[in-house]
Motif scaffolding. Structure first.
Motif, PDB file in Angstrom:
ATOM      1  N   LEU A  61      11.067  20.864 -28.479  1.00  0.00           N
ATOM      2  CA  LEU A  61      11.221  19.524 -27.927  1.00  0.00           C
ATOM      3  C   LEU A  61       9.882  19.027 -27.380  1.00  0.00           C
ATOM      4  N   ALA A  62       9.512  17.820 -27.770  1.00  0.00           N
ATOM      5  CA  ALA A  62       8.278  17.199 -27.280  1.00  0.00           C
ATOM      6  C   ALA A  62       8.611  15.853 -26.659  1.00  0.00           C
ATOM      7  N   ALA A  63       7.870  15.508 -25.609  1.00  0.00           N
ATOM      8  CA  ALA A  63       8.043  14.220 -24.941  1.00  0.00           C
ATOM      9  C   ALA A  63       7.043  13.218 -25.497  1.00  0.00           C
ATOM     10  N   GLU A  64       7.544  12.083 -25.941  1.00  0.00           N
ATOM     11  CA  GLU A  64       6.680  10.993 -26.386  1.00  0.00           C
ATOM     12  C   GLU A  64       6.272  10.181 -25.157  1.00  0.00           C
ATOM     13  N   LEU A  65       4.977  10.124 -24.896  1.00  0.00           N
ATOM     14  CA  LEU A  65       4.507   9.335 -23.766  1.00  0.00           C
ATOM     15  C   LEU A  65       4.566   7.854 -24.117  1.00  0.00           C
ATOM     16  N   PRO A  66       4.734   6.992 -23.121  1.00  0.00           N
ATOM     17  CA  PRO A  66       4.756   5.549 -23.407  1.00  0.00           C
ATOM     18  C   PRO A  66       3.492   5.116 -24.133  1.00  0.00           C
ATOM     19  N   GLY A  67       3.660   4.270 -25.119  1.00  0.00           N
ATOM     20  CA  GLY A  67       2.492   3.765 -25.842  1.00  0.00           C
ATOM     21  C   GLY A  67       1.555   2.993 -24.936  1.00  0.00           C
ATOM     22  N   VAL A  68       2.119   2.318 -23.954  1.00  0.00           N
ATOM     23  CA  VAL A  68       1.328   1.665 -22.916  1.00  0.00           C
ATOM     24  C   VAL A  68       1.905   2.070 -21.561  1.00  0.00           C
ATOM     25  N   LEU A  69       1.018   2.405 -20.643  1.00  0.00           N
ATOM     26  CA  LEU A  69       1.424   2.825 -19.301  1.00  0.00           C
ATOM     27  C   LEU A  69       0.470   2.169 -18.316  1.00  0.00           C
ATOM     28  N   PHE A  70       0.926   1.099 -17.679  1.00  0.00           N
ATOM     29  CA  PHE A  70       0.039   0.328 -16.827  1.00  0.00           C
ATOM     30  C   PHE A  70      -0.087   0.976 -15.450  1.00  0.00           C
ATOM     31  N   PRO A  71      -1.170   0.690 -14.752  1.00  0.00           N
ATOM     32  CA  PRO A  71      -1.454   1.382 -13.491  1.00  0.00           C
ATOM     33  C   PRO A  71      -0.341   1.317 -12.452  1.00  0.00           C
TER      34      PRO A  71
ATOM     35  N   LEU B 273       9.072  21.846 -20.145  1.00  0.00           N
ATOM     36  CA  LEU B 273       8.430  21.051 -21.194  1.00  0.00           C
ATOM     37  C   LEU B 273       7.057  21.635 -21.513  1.00  0.00           C
ATOM     38  N   ARG B 274       6.764  21.787 -22.788  1.00  0.00           N
ATOM     39  CA  ARG B 274       5.476  22.351 -23.188  1.00  0.00           C
ATOM     40  C   ARG B 274       4.662  21.424 -24.091  1.00  0.00           C
ATOM     41  N   ASP B 275       5.308  20.427 -24.701  1.00  0.00           N
ATOM     42  CA  ASP B 275       4.635  19.610 -25.702  1.00  0.00           C
ATOM     43  C   ASP B 275       4.819  18.124 -25.432  1.00  0.00           C
ATOM     44  N   ILE B 276       3.755  17.364 -25.685  1.00  0.00           N
ATOM     45  CA  ILE B 276       3.844  15.906 -25.596  1.00  0.00           C
ATOM     46  C   ILE B 276       3.205  15.294 -26.834  1.00  0.00           C
ATOM     47  N   VAL B 277       3.592  14.053 -27.120  1.00  0.00           N
ATOM     48  CA  VAL B 277       2.966  13.267 -28.177  1.00  0.00           C
ATOM     49  C   VAL B 277       2.280  12.090 -27.505  1.00  0.00           C
ATOM     50  N   ALA B 278       0.981  11.944 -27.745  1.00  0.00           N
ATOM     51  CA  ALA B 278       0.174  10.909 -27.104  1.00  0.00           C
ATOM     52  C   ALA B 278      -0.279   9.889 -28.135  1.00  0.00           C
ATOM     53  N   ASP B 279       0.053   8.626 -27.880  1.00  0.00           N
ATOM     54  CA  ASP B 279      -0.362   7.529 -28.756  1.00  0.00           C
ATOM     55  C   ASP B 279      -1.584   6.803 -28.224  1.00  0.00           C
ATOM     56  N   ASN B 280      -2.140   7.282 -27.125  1.00  0.00           N
ATOM     57  CA  ASN B 280      -3.240   6.591 -26.472  1.00  0.00           C
ATOM     58  C   ASN B 280      -4.127   7.626 -25.784  1.00  0.00           C
ATOM     59  N   LEU B 281      -5.386   7.296 -25.582  1.00  0.00           N
ATOM     60  CA  LEU B 281      -6.327   8.236 -24.975  1.00  0.00           C
ATOM     61  C   LEU B 281      -5.880   8.724 -23.599  1.00  0.00           C
ATOM     62  N   TYR B 282      -5.179   7.869 -22.842  1.00  0.00           N
ATOM     63  CA  TYR B 282      -4.756   8.311 -21.513  1.00  0.00           C
ATOM     64  C   TYR B 282      -3.866   9.547 -21.622  1.00  0.00           C
TER      65      TYR B 282
END
Length: 677
Positions: A472-482, A500-509
């Protein structure tokens, strides 16, 4: 305000001259094929040298945009373009592609790097990552509030830059694929056809993807106090009069003077202006189109605006020193770095009025028609001598001309000979894994055994972690504002403690955040990886694997080299835009949408909208990508990207890919089988 930079667009030489003469501290411009406005006039190698010379002579900087994504076959052309930029003596390059960023950092280490708004950086983690990558300036996302700009500016040790006037993209920059998918003209490649300005509809609303132009000039001093160091005017496709009006308004506002907003609106606007993102008023008032009245209004102010840049503006301070003896005269002029001395006529014996310091000053400080003004003046004149005014004027003309020439001399950026990084060819894995992303856990088909199950982080529960374990991997929000960043990081850390051990990152943050929390990071399609070097860069940033951009043709995707495992999105209603101001909320409200809204284009085609906890939303393609029957060998994994499908539909699509079965319904091959411009 001291230290604040006005950064103006220059689509051509006339716009550049207008910007500098009206007081811009820097201009940004593009050359050939690697800039986000490839349809602007842009600059050749020769005209770039001329532009840099003109600006440097007058105390302005030049930033060159190299902010498109690059394909492997274009690397030689990129290196040639970089050499031309360096030879011209530019002050900085504005970049998006991580591989391009690394290339300049290694080969031209004294050429400053500015991170383009196309990097889609919109929070503290992303800005810090760009700082570590060597960027000296980060262009903030247009969607930020004043408080969010302050948070980012305070957190980094590099300059932050914000758009202050000009056109608004509907989508977060770098996360828009609408033009590419609908017409093959990619915004990430500098050829956006602006399909968002067409008549998209929602409920009774029309043109619901067209935002008014932003104008934050009335807030410019607040933004400076919040830590923003550079104020960027959008508009490399705009006329010189527009540039003159915007630069003049920014200069006046920074100095606390009034500016003419009606003049700005007349020269170009779309139903007026908006400051909705900066003030946090994200509503229907932000939307607007270019009307007939907007077009005709410009004719009334063009002549007046041309007057703003008709002649040189004194913007460079100099010290002047005049000397006269019976043997001769001379004038020395210095800008603090360069000094020139010119000889004058031999003085005559004064018959009536001798030339004294006051008389010499009167003639010599008249610098009108030049970019100089005299800050300090001194004279050493022997008594009883006289020089006619014409002789003094000629000395001044020659001295200032020579000083301008010295300031305008090309100083190339030195290159460092760096052997290209050795990246081995890709070796296709024996097995291609199958991963599936779902919007909701309830979509997961019973009995399916995916190699990885990806869910939005907000959907993951301890029960799901227990069921799927390390699959199972968590998809991080494509945009995450401050405003949500700290709370989300805390939530993700808690999930890590729960297993949780895995995430999917769509952005450098997300790359930085996952690395900081000790999680395995998998690169999402939003990282826009189009070339071998970019994939290699992400591998060295700590990614376990990454999805290539779905804007790559299949043949190009298979040719991407390197050892980092890579995958492709093989199925799904692809994301075309990411919004902070959702047009559905603005036009029909969240109650009528309930996260299941649609937009309709001018041809009547319906496009679904996916809501992310009312923090942002995503426009999806009207038909799914489905290529199960194609040759998909050579990748480490295929990603099935499920959004609105039922559990049964998810099961059927999964079976299609296990069997290599062609879809029965309407579908698209996306950009995999047509060449992107």
């Amino acid at each position: 305000m001291t230290g604040a930079e006005i950064l103006a667009p220059a689509g051509g030489m006339e716009q550049l001259i207008a910007a500098v003469r009206c007081g811009a501290d820097a201009v940004y411009l593009g050359t050939g094929g690697f800039n986000a406005r490839r349809n602007a006039a842009n600059f050749t190698a020769a005209s770039l040298r001329e532009a840099v010379a003109y600006c440097h002579g007058r105390g302005a900087k030049v930033y060159v945009t190299v902010n498109t994504l690059v394909m492997d076959t274009e690397w030689a052309a990129l290196e040639s373009a970089a050499a031309e930029i360096a030879a011209a003596g530019a002050d900085a390059v504005i970049v998006q592609d991580l591989a391009v960023m690394e290339f300049f950092r290694e080969n031209y280490p004294t050429l400053r790097l500015h991170a383009s708004t196309q990097t889609a950086v919109h929070n503290v983690e992303g800005a810090l990552e760009l700082q570590e990558l060597g960027c000296e300036c980060v262009v903030l996302a247009r969607e930020l509030t004043l408080e969010e700009m302050a948070k980012i500016s305070e957190a980094v040790n590099i300059r932050t830059e914000a758009f202050v006037h000009g056109a608004h993209c509907m989508s977060v920059s770098g996360a828009c694929y609408l033009s590419g998918m609908l017409g093959g003209r990619s915004g990430n490649r500098g050829l956006c056809a602006q399909p968002c300005r067409l008549d998209w509809r929602c409920g009774e609303g029309n043109h619901v993807l067209s935002l008014k132009d932003m104008s934050l000039i009335s807030h410019i001093r607040e933004m400076a106090e919040a830590g923003v160091g550079s104020f960027k005017i959008e508009g490399r496709m705009k006329r010189a009069e527009y540039v003159a009006a915007a630069v003049t308004a920014c200069k006046n506002a920074l100095e606390g003077k009034a500016y003419d907003e009606e003049q700005l609106r007349a020269v170009f606007s779309r139903s007026g202006f908006t400051d909705g993102y900066l003030t946090g008023r994200r509503d229907g008032a932000m939307f607007g189109i270019r009307t007939k009245e907007d077009v005709t209004g410009a004719e009334k102010v063009l002549g007046e605006l041309r007057g703003l840049y008709r002649g040189e503006t004194p913007r460079v301070a100099v010290d002047m020193s005049f000397a006269a003896t019976p043997e001769g005269s001379s004038l020395t002029v210095s800008d603090g770095t360069r000094t020139v001395t010119v000889p004058g006529e031999t003085p005559q014996r004064a018959l009536r009025r001798e030339t004294d310091e006051a008389g010499a000053r009167k003639n010599l400080v008249k610098t009108g028609g030049t970019p100089f003004y005299v800050e300090k003046f001194s004279a050493a004149i022997d008594p009883g001598l006289m020089l006619p005014a014409a002789a003094l004027n000629e000395m001044r003309r020659k001295a200032l001309e020579e000083l301008l020439g010295a300031r305008s001399e090309t100083v190339p950026v030195p290159a460092r000979v760096v052997p290209p990084r050795s990246i081995p060819a890709h070796i296709a894995p024996e097995r291609c894994a199958l991963r599936a992303r779902f919007s909701r856990a309830s979509q997961i088909p019973e009995g399916e055994d995916y190699d990885m199950v990806i869910l939005p982080a907000g959907e993951i529960t301890p029960e799901l972690l227990a069921r799927w374990g390390e699959k199972l991997a968590a998809e991080l929000p494509g945009v995450l504002f401050p405003e949500d960043e700290a709370a989300f990081a805390k939530k993700l850390a808690a999930m890590e403690e729960q297993g949780l051990r895995d995430i999917v990152a769509d952005n450098l943050y997300g790359v930085r955040l996952g690395r900081r929390l000790g999680l395995r990071v998998h690169g999402g399609m939003g990282l826009n990886i189009l070339n071998t070097r970019a994939l290699d860069c992400y591998g060295r940033l700590g990614l376990d694997d990454a999805a290539l951009s779905f804007e790559l043709a299949m043949s190009r995707a298979k040719a991407v080299g390197g050892t980092l495992p890579r995958g492709i999105v093989a199925y799904g209603y692809l994301p075309l835009m990411r919004w902070r101001n959702c047009p559905l909320r603005a036009n029909v409200g969240c109650g009528k949408c309930r996260g299941e809204g649609v937009l309709t284009d001018r041809l009547g085609v319906k496009f679904p909208v996916e809501c992310a906890e009312r923090k942002s939303s995503t426009l999806l393609n009207s038909v799914p990508l489905h290529i199960a029957e194609k040759d998909l060998s050579g990748f480490a994994y295929l990603l099935l990207y499920f959004t609105r499908e039922s559990r049964e539909e998810c099961g059927r699509v999964t079976e299609d890919y296990r069997l290599g079965r062609r879809a029965a319904g309407e579908r698209t091959g996306g950009l995999y089988y047509r060449e992107l411009l």
